[in-house]
Design a protein around this motif. Structure first.
Motif, PDB file in Angstrom:
ATOM      1  N   HIS A   5       0.860  -1.178   0.000  1.00  0.00           N
ATOM      2  CA  HIS A   5       0.000   0.000   0.000  1.00  0.00           C
ATOM      3  C   HIS A   5       0.898   1.229   0.000  1.00  0.00           C
ATOM      4  O   HIS A   5       1.764   1.367   0.865  1.00  0.00           O
ATOM      5  CB  HIS A   5      -0.902  -0.018   1.233  1.00  0.00           C
ATOM      6  N   GLY A   6       0.714   2.131  -0.962  1.00  0.00           N
ATOM      7  CA  GLY A   6       1.565   3.307  -1.070  1.00  0.00           C
ATOM      8  C   GLY A   6       0.781   4.594  -1.159  1.00  0.00           C
ATOM      9  O   GLY A   6      -0.419   4.615  -1.462  1.00  0.00           O
ATOM     10  N   HIS A   7       1.466   5.696  -0.888  1.00  0.00           N
ATOM     11  CA  HIS A   7       0.884   7.034  -0.874  1.00  0.00           C
ATOM     12  C   HIS A   7       1.774   7.941  -1.721  1.00  0.00           C
ATOM     13  O   HIS A   7       3.002   7.929  -1.573  1.00  0.00           O
ATOM     14  CB  HIS A   7       0.786   7.560   0.556  1.00  0.00           C
ATOM     15  N   LEU A   8       1.153   8.753  -2.579  1.00  0.00           N
ATOM     16  CA  LEU A   8       1.916   9.519  -3.561  1.00  0.00           C
ATOM     17  C   LEU A   8       1.454  10.963  -3.618  1.00  0.00           C
ATOM     18  O   LEU A   8       0.254  11.246  -3.683  1.00  0.00           O
ATOM     19  CB  LEU A   8       1.755   8.883  -4.949  1.00  0.00           C
ATOM     20  N   LEU A   9       2.415  11.887  -3.596  1.00  0.00           N
ATOM     21  CA  LEU A   9       2.178  13.290  -3.901  1.00  0.00           C
ATOM     22  C   LEU A   9       2.808  13.590  -5.255  1.00  0.00           C
ATOM     23  O   LEU A   9       3.990  13.281  -5.484  1.00  0.00           O
ATOM     24  CB  LEU A   9       2.816  14.197  -2.852  1.00  0.00           C
ATOM     25  N   THR A  10       2.027  14.153  -6.166  1.00  0.00           N
ATOM     26  CA  THR A  10       2.524  14.559  -7.474  1.00  0.00           C
ATOM     27  C   THR A  10       2.487  16.086  -7.521  1.00  0.00           C
ATOM     28  O   THR A  10       1.432  16.696  -7.340  1.00  0.00           O
ATOM     29  CB  THR A  10       1.673  13.970  -8.603  1.00  0.00           C
ATOM     30  N   VAL A  11       3.643  16.695  -7.750  1.00  0.00           N
ATOM     31  CA  VAL A  11       3.783  18.150  -7.658  1.00  0.00           C
ATOM     32  C   VAL A  11       4.147  18.710  -9.025  1.00  0.00           C
ATOM     33  O   VAL A  11       5.190  18.359  -9.598  1.00  0.00           O
ATOM     34  CB  VAL A  11       4.870  18.528  -6.638  1.00  0.00           C
ATOM     35  N   ASP A  12       3.283  19.575  -9.563  1.00  0.00           N
ATOM     36  CA  ASP A  12       3.540  20.261 -10.821  1.00  0.00           C
ATOM     37  C   ASP A  12       4.327  21.531 -10.507  1.00  0.00           C
ATOM     38  O   ASP A  12       3.766  22.529 -10.034  1.00  0.00           O
ATOM     39  CB  ASP A  12       2.220  20.596 -11.515  1.00  0.00           C
ATOM     40  N   LEU A  13       5.620  21.504 -10.771  1.00  0.00           N
ATOM     41  CA  LEU A  13       6.476  22.627 -10.413  1.00  0.00           C
ATOM     42  C   LEU A  13       6.292  23.831 -11.329  1.00  0.00           C
ATOM     43  O   LEU A  13       6.823  24.910 -11.043  1.00  0.00           O
ATOM     44  CB  LEU A  13       7.948  22.181 -10.430  1.00  0.00           C
ATOM     45  N   THR A  14       5.533  23.660 -12.426  1.00  0.00           N
ATOM     46  CA  THR A  14       5.264  24.796 -13.311  1.00  0.00           C
ATOM     47  C   THR A  14       4.035  25.581 -12.876  1.00  0.00           C
ATOM     48  O   THR A  14       3.770  26.660 -13.414  1.00  0.00           O
ATOM     49  CB  THR A  14       5.058  24.330 -14.759  1.00  0.00           C
ATOM     50  N   GLU A  15       3.268  25.056 -11.941  1.00  0.00           N
ATOM     51  CA  GLU A  15       2.067  25.734 -11.466  1.00  0.00           C
ATOM     52  C   GLU A  15       2.445  26.993 -10.687  1.00  0.00           C
ATOM     53  O   GLU A  15       3.231  26.922  -9.731  1.00  0.00           O
ATOM     54  CB  GLU A  15       1.254  24.800 -10.568  1.00  0.00           C
ATOM     55  N   PRO A  16       1.905  28.156 -11.054  1.00  0.00           N
ATOM     56  CA  PRO A  16       2.208  29.375 -10.295  1.00  0.00           C
ATOM     57  C   PRO A  16       1.828  29.210  -8.825  1.00  0.00           C
ATOM     58  O   PRO A  16       0.770  28.686  -8.496  1.00  0.00           O
ATOM     59  CB  PRO A  16       1.341  30.437 -10.972  1.00  0.00           C
ATOM     60  N   GLY A  17       2.688  29.630  -7.953  1.00  0.00           N
ATOM     61  CA  GLY A  17       2.422  29.550  -6.517  1.00  0.00           C
ATOM     62  C   GLY A  17       2.905  28.290  -5.857  1.00  0.00           C
ATOM     63  O   GLY A  17       2.921  28.209  -4.628  1.00  0.00           O
ATOM     64  N   VAL A  18       3.321  27.268  -6.636  1.00  0.00           N
ATOM     65  CA  VAL A  18       3.835  26.028  -6.060  1.00  0.00           C
ATOM     66  C   VAL A  18       5.345  26.148  -5.869  1.00  0.00           C
ATOM     67  O   VAL A  18       6.065  26.605  -6.755  1.00  0.00           O
ATOM     68  CB  VAL A  18       3.515  24.820  -6.955  1.00  0.00           C
ATOM     69  N   SER A  19       5.825  25.740  -4.710  1.00  0.00           N
ATOM     70  CA  SER A  19       7.265  25.735  -4.442  1.00  0.00           C
ATOM     71  C   SER A  19       7.610  24.578  -3.513  1.00  0.00           C
ATOM     72  O   SER A  19       6.726  23.929  -2.943  1.00  0.00           O
ATOM     73  CB  SER A  19       7.712  27.062  -3.821  1.00  0.00           C
ATOM     74  N   THR A  20       8.894  24.339  -3.363  1.00  0.00           N
ATOM     75  CA  THR A  20       9.383  23.256  -2.510  1.00  0.00           C
ATOM     76  C   THR A  20      10.561  23.767  -1.692  1.00  0.00           C
ATOM     77  O   THR A  20      11.222  24.738  -2.056  1.00  0.00           O
ATOM     78  CB  THR A  20       9.844  22.050  -3.341  1.00  0.00           C
ATOM     79  N   ASP A  21      10.838  23.090  -0.587  1.00  0.00           N
ATOM     80  CA  ASP A  21      11.993  23.457   0.227  1.00  0.00           C
ATOM     81  C   ASP A  21      12.305  22.297   1.163  1.00  0.00           C
ATOM     82  O   ASP A  21      11.494  21.379   1.348  1.00  0.00           O
ATOM     83  CB  ASP A  21      11.717  24.722   1.030  1.00  0.00           C
ATOM     84  N   LEU A  22      13.489  22.360   1.751  1.00  0.00           N
ATOM     85  CA  LEU A  22      13.870  21.393   2.770  1.00  0.00           C
ATOM     86  C   LEU A  22      13.321  21.853   4.114  1.00  0.00           C
ATOM     87  O   LEU A  22      13.503  23.006   4.511  1.00  0.00           O
ATOM     88  CB  LEU A  22      15.390  21.274   2.852  1.00  0.00           C
ATOM     89  N   LEU A  23      12.634  20.954   4.793  1.00  0.00           N
ATOM     90  CA  LEU A  23      12.166  21.215   6.151  1.00  0.00           C
ATOM     91  C   LEU A  23      13.167  20.606   7.121  1.00  0.00           C
ATOM     92  O   LEU A  23      13.609  19.467   6.939  1.00  0.00           O
ATOM     93  CB  LEU A  23      10.792  20.584   6.374  1.00  0.00           C
ATOM     94  N   TYR A  24      13.523  21.357   8.160  1.00  0.00           N
ATOM     95  CA  TYR A  24      14.386  20.803   9.211  1.00  0.00           C
ATOM     96  C   TYR A  24      14.114  21.562  10.502  1.00  0.00           C
ATOM     97  O   TYR A  24      13.554  22.660  10.478  1.00  0.00           O
ATOM     98  CB  TYR A  24      15.860  20.854   8.797  1.00  0.00           C
ATOM     99  N   PRO A  25      14.485  20.998  11.644  1.00  0.00           N
ATOM    100  CA  PRO A  25      14.065  21.567  12.928  1.00  0.00           C
ATOM    101  C   PRO A  25      14.893  22.749  13.422  1.00  0.00           C
ATOM    102  O   PRO A  25      14.958  23.011  14.622  1.00  0.00           O
ATOM    103  CB  PRO A  25      14.165  20.399  13.902  1.00  0.00           C
ATOM    104  N   GLY A  26      15.545  23.478  12.510  1.00  0.00           N
ATOM    105  CA  GLY A  26      16.323  24.645  12.902  1.00  0.00           C
ATOM    106  C   GLY A  26      17.769  24.349  13.218  1.00  0.00           C
ATOM    107  O   GLY A  26      18.561  25.267  13.426  1.00  0.00           O
ATOM    108  N   ALA A  27      18.150  23.083  13.262  1.00  0.00           N
ATOM    109  CA  ALA A  27      19.528  22.673  13.504  1.00  0.00           C
ATOM    110  C   ALA A  27      19.788  21.381  12.739  1.00  0.00           C
ATOM    111  O   ALA A  27      18.890  20.553  12.571  1.00  0.00           O
ATOM    112  CB  ALA A  27      19.804  22.474  14.998  1.00  0.00           C
ATOM    113  N   VAL A  28      21.023  21.213  12.273  1.00  0.00           N
ATOM    114  CA  VAL A  28      21.376  19.991  11.544  1.00  0.00           C
ATOM    115  C   VAL A  28      21.318  18.790  12.477  1.00  0.00           C
ATOM    116  O   VAL A  28      20.801  17.731  12.112  1.00  0.00           O
ATOM    117  CB  VAL A  28      22.778  20.133  10.924  1.00  0.00           C
ATOM    118  N   GLY A  29      21.843  18.940  13.678  1.00  0.00           N
ATOM    119  CA  GLY A  29      21.859  17.841  14.639  1.00  0.00           C
ATOM    120  C   GLY A  29      20.634  17.858  15.533  1.00  0.00           C
ATOM    121  O   GLY A  29      20.734  18.009  16.747  1.00  0.00           O
ATOM    122  N   ALA A  30      19.464  17.712  14.939  1.00  0.00           N
ATOM    123  CA  ALA A  30      18.201  17.703  15.682  1.00  0.00           C
ATOM    124  C   ALA A  30      17.169  16.948  14.861  1.00  0.00           C
ATOM    125  O   ALA A  30      17.329  16.758  13.655  1.00  0.00           O
ATOM    126  CB  ALA A  30      17.727  19.126  15.964  1.00  0.00           C
TER     127      ALA A  30
END
Length: 412
Positions: free
Chosen positions: A65-90
């Motif tokens: 059983h799998g779950h999928l997000l498909t992201v159209d990067l050409t869509e205006p207003g869509v963006s991506t980024d790395l999420l992290y807890p404010g520190a590398v070692g956390a």
């Protein structure tokens, strides 16, 4: 955060002769099992250009059983980024990382320093294995190949491999190499690490305020080929403040690095070089992550390649099945695929080879394997809902805190 684990809706059943080789070798004879059954739900809009759907398929060992997000990067207003807890070692759960940044979707990221059983008394840092870039800022470099956590990489892969989205808005696989130097009155020393839980033998690494309060002792343990090798007996740590040496110590420490300062840690020959510095001496440090493309990456997260040009890469594991996470690119980098398997009791996992075949089937021309097992987590946010929904069952029964995740955002 809500736990609304996925169910397949409006299922379309398609019979496919997928030819999964179970327990064999890549490129071997096709499996003799009956054709697999692939069930995929209608896609549900999460935001303009972002869709979520589920799938189920049968493999000889059971149902996946799998779950999928498909992201159209050409869509205006869509963006991506790395999420992290404010520190590398956390570490933090994916749902918390997504809610903190108002992401409409997210999936867990890189493998990380999860345990430290080989060196009693040394703390696990929770820091990721590979390079990391967030909002265009370099966070860390890659640990040596022999110091990584995770399944065996295929031939030719390294801990420097990443997936990310460039300043041109296109997703791609890349390889980020650390280039840097420590400039002293006596000359220039090579910089071999940036905010890493493990440094190369004889190397010097820099730790900035983005490292966080985690101990830096682990950076001098193990070797480039053996993570379990003893900690080095020759180490040094130098604190540089306002461009001058503030302290010189024999052993790496812990605690946060002050803004505007940095800490240099050396082992073996690197330690000898650092120990020659004197308090008050001017020191300059430069570092950058260099990719194969001239277009800088706006975000990047580590893993290892499993699909190239729409085909599984050679040498992928065909034996060990597990809950897995992957990210892929399609349509010339205009589409990003984020996938996590479900870890509910009774659900089957996939080998890395099967994972590659799945990502290619879902549309990925290139794909990277991310951390799996108890880390596999995919979340979405319903329109106008302040909380995210965990779409899969994490295999440990609850979310595992992780060092980073890939976040998806929408202005609408």
């Amino acid at each position: 955060m809500k736990l609304r684990f996925g169910r397949v809706r409006a299922v379309l059943t398609v019979l496919v002769a997928w030819g999964v080789v179970v327990g064999g070798v890549a490129g071997g004879a096709p499996a003799t099992a009956a054709p697999d059954t692939f069930h995929r739900s209608d896609a549900v809009p999460v935001a303009p250009g972002v869709e979520y759907d589920e799938f189920r398929m049968t493999v000889p060992r059971g149902t996946v059983h799998g779950h999928l997000l498909t992201v159209d990067l050409t869509e205006p207003g869509v963006s991506t980024d790395l999420l992290y807890p404010g520190a590398v070692g956390a570490r933090s759960p994916v749902s918390e990382l997504a809610e903190a940044r108002d992401a409409v979707g997210a999936v867990n990221g890189d493998f990380f320093h999860i345990t430290e059983t080989q060196h009693p008394g040394v703390e696990a840092t929770g820091a990721p294995v590979g390079p990391a870039v967030a909002s265009g800022r370099r966070l860390k470099g890659a640990v040596p190949n022999g110091q990584r956590f995770g399944p065996a990489m295929p031939p030719g892969a390294t801990t420097e491999d990443v997936i990310g989205v460039g300043q041109d808005g296109r997703a791609r696989l890349d390889r980020l190499v650390l280039r840097g130097a420590v400039r002293t009155a006596e000359g220039q020393l090579p910089l071999r690490g940036l905010n890493q839980y493990a440094l190369p033998v004889n190397g010097i690494g820099a730790y900035t305020e983005r490292w966080g309060p985690a101990s830096r002792v682990r950076a001098t343990c193990g070797t480039d080929t053996d993570r379990a090798a003893p900690c080095s007996t020759r180490t040094a740590e130098v604190t540089v403040r306002n461009g001058r040496v503030a302290t010189v110590e024999e052993r790496p420490g812990g605690g946060g690095v002050e803004a505007g300062s940095l800490v240099l840690v050396g082992r073996e020959e690197g330690a000898r070089q650092l120990s020659e510095l004197r308090v008050g001496e001017p020191v300059g440090v430069t570092h950058r992550l260099v990719g194969r493309s001239p277009v800088p990456l706006r975000f990047a997260v580590g893993g290892f390649p499993i699909v190239r040009g729409g085909q599984p890469v050679a040498g992928l594991d065909t034996v060990t099945a597990a809950v897995r996470t992957a990210a892929g690119t399609g349509e010339g980098g205009r589409v990003l695929y984020l996938m996590a398997l479900d870890g509910a009791v009774g659900q089957a996992g996939l080998t890395v080879r099967e994972l590659a075949e799945l990502m290619a089937r879902l549309g990925a021309r290139d794909a990277l394997d991310l951390d799996g097992g108890g880390s596999s987590t995919l979340v979405t946010r319903e329109p106008y809902d302040p909380e995210v929904t965990v779409r899969n069952h994490p295999s440990g029964g609850m979310e595992r805190p992780v060092p980073n995740a890939i976040g998806v955002f929408s202005d609408d």
